[in-house]
Design a protein around this motif. Structure first.
Motif, PDB file in Angstrom:
ATOM      1  N   ASP A 110      87.655 -52.951 -28.629  1.00  0.00           N
ATOM      2  CA  ASP A 110      86.728 -52.764 -29.741  1.00  0.00           C
ATOM      3  C   ASP A 110      86.766 -51.360 -30.325  1.00  0.00           C
ATOM      4  OD1 ASP A 110      85.726 -55.381 -29.505  1.00  0.00           O
ATOM      5  OD2 ASP A 110      84.442 -54.762 -27.844  1.00  0.00           O
ATOM      6  N   ALA A 111      87.626 -50.493 -29.772  1.00  0.00           N
ATOM      7  CA  ALA A 111      87.701 -49.116 -30.264  1.00  0.00           C
ATOM      8  C   ALA A 111      88.303 -49.093 -31.662  1.00  0.00           C
ATOM      9  CB  ALA A 111      88.527 -48.257 -29.325  1.00  0.00           C
ATOM     10  N   VAL A 112      87.845 -48.149 -32.442  1.00  0.00           N
ATOM     11  CA  VAL A 112      88.380 -47.980 -33.790  1.00  0.00           C
ATOM     12  C   VAL A 112      89.723 -47.272 -33.692  1.00  0.00           C
ATOM     13  CG1 VAL A 112      87.986 -46.929 -36.050  1.00  0.00           C
ATOM     14  CG2 VAL A 112      86.057 -47.858 -34.739  1.00  0.00           C
ATOM     15  N   ASP A 113      90.702 -47.704 -34.469  1.00  0.00           N
ATOM     16  CA  ASP A 113      92.020 -47.078 -34.431  1.00  0.00           C
ATOM     17  C   ASP A 113      91.911 -45.577 -34.664  1.00  0.00           C
ATOM     18  OD1 ASP A 113      93.136 -49.494 -34.032  1.00  0.00           O
ATOM     19  OD2 ASP A 113      93.838 -49.795 -36.088  1.00  0.00           O
ATOM     20  N   GLY A 114      92.637 -44.823 -33.856  1.00  0.00           N
ATOM     21  CA  GLY A 114      92.638 -43.373 -33.978  1.00  0.00           C
ATOM     22  C   GLY A 114      91.666 -42.686 -33.048  1.00  0.00           C
ATOM     23  N   PHE A 115      90.773 -43.452 -32.433  1.00  0.00           N
ATOM     24  CA  PHE A 115      89.792 -42.851 -31.529  1.00  0.00           C
ATOM     25  C   PHE A 115      90.094 -43.170 -30.070  1.00  0.00           C
ATOM     26  CE2 PHE A 115      87.650 -42.830 -35.569  1.00  0.00           C
ATOM     27  CZ  PHE A 115      86.999 -41.614 -35.570  1.00  0.00           C
ATOM     28  N   LEU A 116      91.285 -43.691 -29.811  1.00  0.00           N
ATOM     29  CA  LEU A 116      91.703 -43.937 -28.447  1.00  0.00           C
ATOM     30  C   LEU A 116      92.319 -42.674 -27.854  1.00  0.00           C
ATOM     31  CD1 LEU A 116      93.336 -47.419 -29.028  1.00  0.00           C
ATOM     32  CD2 LEU A 116      91.322 -46.996 -27.623  1.00  0.00           C
ATOM     33  N   ALA A 117      92.205 -42.529 -26.552  1.00  0.00           N
ATOM     34  CA  ALA A 117      92.781 -41.370 -25.870  1.00  0.00           C
ATOM     35  C   ALA A 117      93.684 -41.852 -24.753  1.00  0.00           C
ATOM     36  CB  ALA A 117      91.678 -40.467 -25.327  1.00  0.00           C
ATOM     37  N   PRO A 118      94.944 -42.228 -25.074  1.00  0.00           N
ATOM     38  CA  PRO A 118      95.857 -42.702 -24.034  1.00  0.00           C
ATOM     39  C   PRO A 118      96.056 -41.658 -22.944  1.00  0.00           C
ATOM     40  CG  PRO A 118      96.726 -43.153 -26.221  1.00  0.00           C
ATOM     41  CD  PRO A 118      95.547 -42.249 -26.410  1.00  0.00           C
ATOM     42  N   ASP A 119      96.041 -42.104 -21.689  1.00  0.00           N
ATOM     43  CA  ASP A 119      96.176 -41.199 -20.554  1.00  0.00           C
ATOM     44  C   ASP A 119      97.098 -41.855 -19.534  1.00  0.00           C
ATOM     45  OD1 ASP A 119      95.987 -39.411 -18.516  1.00  0.00           O
ATOM     46  OD2 ASP A 119      93.856 -39.727 -18.106  1.00  0.00           O
ATOM     47  N   VAL A 120      98.274 -41.257 -19.336  1.00  0.00           N
ATOM     48  CA  VAL A 120      99.233 -41.827 -18.390  1.00  0.00           C
ATOM     49  C   VAL A 120      98.631 -41.916 -16.996  1.00  0.00           C
ATOM     50  CG1 VAL A 120     101.462 -41.449 -17.262  1.00  0.00           C
ATOM     51  CG2 VAL A 120     101.240 -41.063 -19.721  1.00  0.00           C
ATOM     52  N   ASP A 121      97.834 -40.928 -16.605  1.00  0.00           N
ATOM     53  CA  ASP A 121      97.269 -40.901 -15.258  1.00  0.00           C
ATOM     54  C   ASP A 121      96.279 -42.034 -15.009  1.00  0.00           C
ATOM     55  OD1 ASP A 121      98.732 -38.662 -14.616  1.00  0.00           O
ATOM     56  OD2 ASP A 121      97.165 -37.264 -15.248  1.00  0.00           O
ATOM     57  N   SER A 122      95.703 -42.581 -16.089  1.00  0.00           N
ATOM     58  CA  SER A 122      94.754 -43.688 -15.919  1.00  0.00           C
ATOM     59  C   SER A 122      95.419 -45.051 -16.037  1.00  0.00           C
ATOM     60  CB  SER A 122      93.630 -43.580 -16.952  1.00  0.00           C
ATOM     61  OG  SER A 122      94.139 -43.798 -18.267  1.00  0.00           O
ATOM     62  N   THR A 123      96.704 -45.072 -16.346  1.00  0.00           N
ATOM     63  CA  THR A 123      97.435 -46.339 -16.452  1.00  0.00           C
ATOM     64  C   THR A 123      97.725 -46.868 -15.053  1.00  0.00           C
ATOM     65  OG1 THR A 123      98.490 -45.501 -18.466  1.00  0.00           O
ATOM     66  CG2 THR A 123      99.475 -47.449 -17.446  1.00  0.00           C
ATOM     67  N   PRO A 124      97.500 -48.159 -14.813  1.00  0.00           N
ATOM     68  CA  PRO A 124      97.748 -48.719 -13.477  1.00  0.00           C
ATOM     69  C   PRO A 124      99.141 -48.386 -12.962  1.00  0.00           C
ATOM     70  CG  PRO A 124      96.624 -50.325 -14.836  1.00  0.00           C
ATOM     71  CD  PRO A 124      96.960 -49.177 -15.741  1.00  0.00           C
ATOM     72  N   SER A 125      99.204 -47.980 -11.709  1.00  0.00           N
ATOM     73  CA  SER A 125     100.484 -47.551 -11.133  1.00  0.00           C
ATOM     74  C   SER A 125     101.519 -48.664 -11.140  1.00  0.00           C
ATOM     75  CB  SER A 125     100.257 -47.046  -9.703  1.00  0.00           C
ATOM     76  OG  SER A 125      99.697 -48.070  -8.889  1.00  0.00           O
ATOM     77  N   ARG A 126     101.084 -49.915 -11.014  1.00  0.00           N
ATOM     78  CA  ARG A 126     102.037 -51.033 -11.029  1.00  0.00           C
ATOM     79  C   ARG A 126     102.782 -51.092 -12.361  1.00  0.00           C
ATOM     80  NH1 ARG A 126     101.716 -56.193 -13.065  1.00  0.00           N
ATOM     81  NH2 ARG A 126      99.532 -55.876 -13.577  1.00  0.00           N
ATOM     82  N   LEU A 127     102.055 -50.911 -13.465  1.00  0.00           N
ATOM     83  CA  LEU A 127     102.685 -50.946 -14.775  1.00  0.00           C
ATOM     84  C   LEU A 127     103.621 -49.751 -14.962  1.00  0.00           C
ATOM     85  CD1 LEU A 127      99.640 -51.990 -17.016  1.00  0.00           C
ATOM     86  CD2 LEU A 127     101.171 -53.418 -15.640  1.00  0.00           C
ATOM     87  N   LEU A 128     103.186 -48.586 -14.505  1.00  0.00           N
ATOM     88  CA  LEU A 128     104.038 -47.402 -14.595  1.00  0.00           C
ATOM     89  C   LEU A 128     105.318 -47.576 -13.791  1.00  0.00           C
ATOM     90  CD1 LEU A 128     101.362 -44.577 -14.185  1.00  0.00           C
ATOM     91  CD2 LEU A 128     102.605 -45.153 -16.279  1.00  0.00           C
TER      92      LEU A 128
END
Length: 290
Positions: A110-128
């Motif tokens: 539901d976040a508005v485009d441009g207001f997201l803060a992608p963070d590699v450290d918060s991405t599940p380790s399995r996906l990484l």
């Protein structure tokens, strides 16, 4: 991301199936657009080379019945994306930042485009792990088993072009003259930022076909990047007419597909070769992702 119902479909089961496909396609396009926006905001450097068929495969893997479910990211789709990013020349850090952008979009639909803060450290380790291992497989293979011909377009690879440049620079050094005095690099760049899926690959196949038709007299034609190809050609009286012929051949081929016709005219430029072979290799790296 829930898609609200806007009316009851008509036409029985066939109408319901068509409606479901329409809603699914609309949700897929919305997810792809939000992911791309988040990835560019996170630092993806070259917008024109972000969209790949593997991006659409990942989007399709997370969409079921009109909903986006973060838990449904298929490992096989992510592995395919990791391999495709490596083959296209994206670094590991950039690839994982792109994955973090996807995770941020899925985690906060539901976040508005441009207001997201992608963070590699918060991405599940399995996906990484899945993405990084797939990226590394291709990157390592490129180091030890470089192919001479790019399988999609049939053009020689950038590695072949670097070899040809090495030969030209050695010859120019022996003759005590600049390489740029006798040769130039004619580059074709396509903007596929608005094209999704296989039409993008079709576009590069058509670009390759046009290059091979125009430069059939011994010039070195090669694939430089995901949306860039070029020809190492002599600087002579035929150069200008060859450029005109190339533009005509490209327009004829790309105009047959509606999606490719709307991407805009291909950019054709004569790039001056730098003073040294090392700088020429750096130039190819820059052109590959322009």
């Amino acid at each position: 991301m829930d898609v609200p119902a806007t009316g009851a479909p008509s036409g029985g089961s066939d109408g319901q199936a068509a409606w479901n496909r329409f809603e699914r396609d609309r949700t897929l396009r919305a997810l792809r657009a939000r992911w791309r926006t988040a990835s560019l905001a996170a630092g993806w450097r070259f917008p024109s080379d972000w969209g790949l068929p593997e991006v659409d495969a990942v989007c399709a893997a997370v969409i079921k019945n009109g909903r986006v479910a973060p838990a449904e990211v298929a490992e096989t789709a992510l592995a395919g994306l990791g391999r495709a990013r490596a083959a296209a020349g994206a670094g590991l850090a950039e690839t994982l930042a792109d994955l973090a952008a996807l995770h941020a979009v899925l985690a906060d639909p539901d976040a508005v485009d441009g207001f997201l803060a992608p963070d590699v450290d918060s991405t599940p380790s399995r996906l990484l792990r899945v993405t990084a291992l797939a990226w590394a497989d291709v990157a390592t293979d490129q180091l030890v088993n470089t192919e001479v011909t790019e399988p999609l377009t049939g053009l020689p690879t950038a590695a072949y072009l670097r070899t040809r440049l090495s030969e030209l620079y050695r010859q120019a050094r022996r003759e005590e003259r600049p390489v740029a005095e006798a040769h130039t690099l004619l580059v074709v760049s396509m903007d596929f930022s608005s094209v999704a899926g296989w039409p993008r690959l079709t576009g590069m196949i058509l670009v390759a076909d046009a290059l091979k038709q125009v430069f059939d007299g011994g010039e070195s034609v090669a694939s430089i990047g995901p949306s860039v190809a070029g020809a190492l050609v002599p600087k002579d009286v035929r150069l200008a007419s060859s450029g005109v012929a190339l533009r005509r051949a490209l327009n004829e081929r790309l105009s047959v597909d509606a999606q490719l016709r709307d991407t805009g005219r291909p950019q054709i430029s004569a790039v001056r070769l730098p003073a040294t072979y090392e700088l020429a290799c750096d130039l190819l790296g820059t052109l590959a992702r322009s």
